[in-house]
Scaffold this active site. Structure first.
Site, PDB file in Angstrom:
ATOM      1  N   VAL A  26      50.440  17.607  43.951  1.00  0.00           N
ATOM      2  CA  VAL A  26      49.994  17.697  45.349  1.00  0.00           C
ATOM      3  C   VAL A  26      49.736  16.251  45.795  1.00  0.00           C
ATOM      4  O   VAL A  26      49.081  15.489  45.083  1.00  0.00           O
ATOM      5  CB  VAL A  26      48.702  18.539  45.465  1.00  0.00           C
ATOM      6  CG1 VAL A  26      48.212  18.578  46.905  1.00  0.00           C
ATOM      7  CG2 VAL A  26      48.932  19.958  44.952  1.00  0.00           C
ATOM      8  N   THR A  41      49.269  17.952  31.957  1.00  0.00           N
ATOM      9  CA  THR A  41      48.823  16.566  32.000  1.00  0.00           C
ATOM     10  C   THR A  41      47.307  16.577  32.166  1.00  0.00           C
ATOM     11  O   THR A  41      46.595  15.810  31.533  1.00  0.00           O
ATOM     12  CB  THR A  41      49.473  15.846  33.199  1.00  0.00           C
ATOM     13  OG1 THR A  41      50.867  16.104  33.159  1.00  0.00           O
ATOM     14  CG2 THR A  41      49.224  14.355  33.163  1.00  0.00           C
ATOM     15  N   TYR A  80      43.975  24.572  34.491  1.00  0.00           N
ATOM     16  CA  TYR A  80      44.738  25.817  34.414  1.00  0.00           C
ATOM     17  C   TYR A  80      43.991  27.052  33.929  1.00  0.00           C
ATOM     18  O   TYR A  80      44.473  28.161  34.085  1.00  0.00           O
ATOM     19  CB  TYR A  80      46.010  25.572  33.594  1.00  0.00           C
ATOM     20  CG  TYR A  80      46.913  24.598  34.315  1.00  0.00           C
ATOM     21  CD1 TYR A  80      47.677  25.016  35.396  1.00  0.00           C
ATOM     22  CD2 TYR A  80      46.935  23.249  33.983  1.00  0.00           C
ATOM     23  CE1 TYR A  80      48.462  24.128  36.104  1.00  0.00           C
ATOM     24  CE2 TYR A  80      47.729  22.348  34.691  1.00  0.00           C
ATOM     25  CZ  TYR A  80      48.481  22.792  35.752  1.00  0.00           C
ATOM     26  OH  TYR A  80      49.242  21.919  36.467  1.00  0.00           O
ATOM     27  N   PHE A 118      57.531  20.142  28.450  1.00  0.00           N
ATOM     28  CA  PHE A 118      58.296  20.573  29.621  1.00  0.00           C
ATOM     29  C   PHE A 118      57.396  20.541  30.846  1.00  0.00           C
ATOM     30  O   PHE A 118      56.197  20.337  30.733  1.00  0.00           O
ATOM     31  CB  PHE A 118      58.933  21.958  29.428  1.00  0.00           C
ATOM     32  CG  PHE A 118      57.978  23.095  29.183  1.00  0.00           C
ATOM     33  CD1 PHE A 118      57.418  23.801  30.240  1.00  0.00           C
ATOM     34  CD2 PHE A 118      57.634  23.471  27.882  1.00  0.00           C
ATOM     35  CE1 PHE A 118      56.548  24.867  30.009  1.00  0.00           C
ATOM     36  CE2 PHE A 118      56.771  24.533  27.640  1.00  0.00           C
ATOM     37  CZ  PHE A 118      56.217  25.228  28.700  1.00  0.00           C
TER      38      PHE A 118
HETATM   39  C1  LIG Z   1      45.931  18.419  40.048  1.00  0.00           C
HETATM   40  C2  LIG Z   1      46.432  18.729  41.427  1.00  0.00           C
HETATM   41  C3  LIG Z   1      47.787  19.431  41.320  1.00  0.00           C
HETATM   42  C4  LIG Z   1      45.425  19.624  42.158  1.00  0.00           C
HETATM   43  O1  LIG Z   1      45.919  19.956  43.432  1.00  0.00           O
HETATM   44  P1  LIG Z   1      44.964  20.443  44.632  1.00  0.00           P
HETATM   45  O2  LIG Z   1      45.839  21.013  45.658  1.00  0.00           O
HETATM   46  O3  LIG Z   1      44.049  19.372  44.988  1.00  0.00           O
HETATM   47  O4  LIG Z   1      44.132  21.621  43.949  1.00  0.00           O
HETATM   48  P2  LIG Z   1      43.385  22.789  44.729  1.00  0.00           P
HETATM   49  O5  LIG Z   1      42.795  22.277  45.976  1.00  0.00           O
HETATM   50  O6  LIG Z   1      44.283  23.980  44.847  1.00  0.00           O
HETATM   51  O7  LIG Z   1      42.283  23.097  43.702  1.00  0.00           O
HETATM   52  C5  LIG Z   1      42.469  24.046  42.673  1.00  0.00           C
HETATM   53  C6  LIG Z   1      41.270  24.061  41.799  1.00  0.00           C
HETATM   54  O8  LIG Z   1      41.438  23.023  40.812  1.00  0.00           O
HETATM   55  C7  LIG Z   1      40.334  22.118  40.886  1.00  0.00           C
HETATM   56  N1  LIG Z   1      40.916  20.802  40.676  1.00  0.00           N
HETATM   57  C8  LIG Z   1      41.804  20.202  41.449  1.00  0.00           C
HETATM   58  N2  LIG Z   1      42.174  19.037  40.908  1.00  0.00           N
HETATM   59  C9  LIG Z   1      41.499  18.901  39.779  1.00  0.00           C
HETATM   60  C10 LIG Z   1      41.431  17.912  38.771  1.00  0.00           C
HETATM   61  N3  LIG Z   1      42.166  16.800  38.841  1.00  0.00           N
HETATM   62  N4  LIG Z   1      40.610  18.120  37.738  1.00  0.00           N
HETATM   63  C11 LIG Z   1      39.872  19.242  37.655  1.00  0.00           C
HETATM   64  N5  LIG Z   1      39.898  20.218  38.575  1.00  0.00           N
HETATM   65  C12 LIG Z   1      40.689  20.041  39.623  1.00  0.00           C
HETATM   66  C13 LIG Z   1      39.719  22.323  42.236  1.00  0.00           C
HETATM   67  O9  LIG Z   1      38.367  21.999  42.192  1.00  0.00           O
HETATM   68  C14 LIG Z   1      39.965  23.792  42.479  1.00  0.00           C
HETATM   69  O10 LIG Z   1      39.004  24.585  41.807  1.00  0.00           O
HETATM   70  P3  LIG Z   1      38.568  26.030  42.358  1.00  0.00           P
HETATM   71  O11 LIG Z   1      39.823  26.720  42.801  1.00  0.00           O
HETATM   72  O12 LIG Z   1      37.959  26.661  41.164  1.00  0.00           O
HETATM   73  O13 LIG Z   1      37.649  25.744  43.478  1.00  0.00           O
HETATM   74  C15 LIG Z   1      46.602  17.414  42.237  1.00  0.00           C
HETATM   75  O14 LIG Z   1      45.385  16.760  42.240  1.00  0.00           O
HETATM   76  C16 LIG Z   1      47.678  16.488  41.683  1.00  0.00           C
HETATM   77  O15 LIG Z   1      48.824  16.559  42.081  1.00  0.00           O
HETATM   78  N6  LIG Z   1      47.342  15.561  40.738  1.00  0.00           N
HETATM   79  C17 LIG Z   1      48.308  14.631  40.195  1.00  0.00           C
HETATM   80  C18 LIG Z   1      49.401  15.306  39.362  1.00  0.00           C
HETATM   81  C19 LIG Z   1      48.792  16.183  38.297  1.00  0.00           C
HETATM   82  O16 LIG Z   1      47.856  15.824  37.629  1.00  0.00           O
HETATM   83  N7  LIG Z   1      49.391  17.376  38.151  1.00  0.00           N
HETATM   84  C20 LIG Z   1      48.935  18.329  37.192  1.00  0.00           C
HETATM   85  C21 LIG Z   1      49.932  18.317  36.100  1.00  0.00           C
HETATM   86  S1  LIG Z   1      49.358  19.210  34.728  1.00  0.00           S
END
Ligand SMILES: CC(C)(COP(=O)(O)OP(=O)(O)OC[C@H]1O[C@@H](n2cnc3c(N)ncnc32)[C@H](O)[C@@H]1OP(=O)(O)O)[C@@H](O)C(=O)NCCC(=O)NCCS
Length: 436
Positions: free
Chosen positions: A111, A145, A150, A436
């Site tokens: 995101v 990552t 999850y 993956f």
């Molecule tokens: C991680 C990521 C995908 C989260 O996206 P987002 O749209 O901000 O997430 P959401 O707003 O849908 O939040 C989903 C939930 O995850 C939590 N959350 C979001 N980012 C988080 C993080 N980095 N660490 C812990 N919790 C996180 C939120 O608090 C939320 O919790 P809730 O639903 O229980 O209230 C985004 O920050 C990102 O792209 N990060 C960089 C790439 C990455 O790390 N991808 C994951 C690969 S495994």
């Protein structure tokens, strides 16, 4: 294989939730160059990767039809063609004890920093689970990552891997000779035997997931990474009948300023027989001019320590969870695996998203196969588990007793968790050997 899932339309529930936020969800058409390339660009940006070279873009584009890529778009930004969020998934065979089943392998969850913490990731993940359910895929899988994200969607860590570092000069070999022969081969030679060997080894390894698309080429050093490709070396093991049973992909690196001292990274050591396993480890540990051998994503119960004279020269540098599983259809997944022996176990599963909610009874017979029925029966050991814990227990990689002691599950009668472990845990720990 559930290939029809690749063409599933946008999940309307998620699309509607995102529309309220002014965002638009779309499935990427892999034949649309501009749309597909913009999606790949956003994926790289999300992980802070450099922009793709033309060669890498070509590789990724070639395997894009093998996945369902979803983008979330904000039509109000300066460059609206580039998605502000990405996710991809594809059907991939997952090996389980005694068999395999189709999983929905999820990747590329990003995101944009400008659109975070508005529920975009939640909308995307929940939509992937619904797409899998609609296609009849009973389990979702991912490697992470960011480990903290999850569980809330019902994924639990299901396999653990280790990285090891071996002092090759002092470890000593105590594993005897294998009857076949190790020979050095070229990259082309390795690719020629690789697909059959990797798939054969994958089918024999619970926790391993089929390698799809460009990820296969990466094992041998992708053409888009010519430097990396040139560094890779390959060896294979043929048994006494001349049948290839093992493949080693390794990378020697000279330690700074000392051409008599190299370290070697074992990138893949794939063996379909114990002889092949022994022979390839012996080969790599006895290379001249090499002080340190490192190996990655190895099983936690790697037999190597029993093949060397001094196991203390094998240092575990990392132990981490690797494969995360999300059960969607408990009857299908629990029926797909075998058990340690005859026995019964009931599971009462709590799933906030509803997919796996309910009680299920596993009845394994002497053939180790099980009949799984909805409902719980009197007198059968019973565990109460949240769905993420079911994912952790499923392949037997996590101990029910350990989860009980941590307060992550409940047992009906004292001793039920120990009985569950006896039924669920396979002889060797499950392991996923790729990313993956
Ligand atoms: C991680 C990521 C995908 C989260 O996206 P987002 O749209 O901000 O997430 P959401 O707003 O849908 O939040 C989903 C939930 O995850 C939590 N959350 C979001 N980012 C988080 C993080 N980095 N660490 C812990 N919790 C996180 C939120 O608090 C939320 O919790 P809730 O639903 O229980 O209230 C985004 O920050 C990102 O792209 N990060 C960089 C790439 C990455 O790390 N991808 C994951 C690969 S495994």
């Amino acid at each position: 294989m559930h290939d029809d899932a690749l063409t599933a339309p946008v999940d309307e529930t998620a699309a509607a939730a995102l529309t309220k936020n002014g965002l638009r969800m779309a499935v990427v058409d892999p034949a649309d160059d501009a749309q597909a390339e913009a999606w790949l660009h956003a994926d790289a940006r999300g992980f802070h990767d450099p922009a793709h070279s033309d060669a890498l873009l070509g590789e990724l584009r070639a395997s894009q039809p093998l996945q369902r890529s979803v983008g979330v778009y904000d039509d109000g930004i300066a460059e609206p063609g580039i998605p502000v969020a990405t996710v991809a998934a594809w059907p991939a065979a997952l090996t389980v004890p005694g068999g395999q089943l189709d999983s929905w392998a999820i990747s590329a969850v990003t995101v944009a920093p400008t659109h975070r913490r508005r529920g975009v990731a939640r909308a995307m993940l929940e939509s992937e689970l619904r797409v899998a359910v609609a296609a009849g895929i009973p389990i979702a899988a991912l490697t992470v990552t960011e480990t903290t994200i999850y569980r809330r969607y019902g994924f639990g860590p299901a396999t653990w891997s280790t990285d090891v570092e071996v002092d090759a000069r002092r470890v000593g070999w105590d594993g005897g000779e294998a009857p076949g022969r190790v020979q050095l081969i070229t990259r082309d030679g390795a690719i020629a035997v690789g697909s059959t060997l990797l798939e054969e080894a994958r089918r024999a390894t619970p926790g391993d997931v089929q390698v799809v698309g460009h990820r296969f080429g990466r094992i041998f050093g992708a053409p888009s990474e010519p430097e990396e490709q040139r560094k890779r070396r390959f060896a294979r093991y043929d048994d006494a009948d001349g049948v290839t049973r093992g493949l080693l992909v390794y990378r020697p690196t000279q330690e700074e300023g000392d051409f008599t001292n190299f370290s070697v990274d074992v990138l893949h050591l794939v063996a379909t027989t114990d002889d092949a396993y022994r022979a390839l480890w012996r080969f790599v540990l006895s290379l001249d001019l090499v002080g340190t051998v490192r190996a990655f994503l190895r099983p936690v119960d790697e037999p190597l320590r029993w093949l060397v004279a001094d196991p203390r020269r094998i240092r575990t540098t990392e132990v981490r969870e690797h494969l995360w599983l999300r059960v969607l259809d408990p009857v299908a997944v629990l029926s797909a695996r075998t058990y340690a022996g005859p026995g019964r176990l009931a599971l009462r599963v709590a799933d906030p998203l509803g997919h796996a909610e309910g009680a299920f009874t596993v009845a394994a017979d002497a053939s180790r196969a099980a009949t799984v029925t909805p409902g719980e029966q009197e007198g059968v050991p019973l565990l109460e588990v949240p769905v993420d814990v079911l994912g952790s227990l499923y392949l037997g990689g996590a101990s029910a007793v350990s989860l009980l002691r941590a307060g992550r599950l409940r047992e009906r009668t004292p001793g039920d968790a120990a009985l569950a472990d006896r039924l669920l845990r396979p002889p060797m720990a499950p392991v996923l050997t790729t990313w993956f």
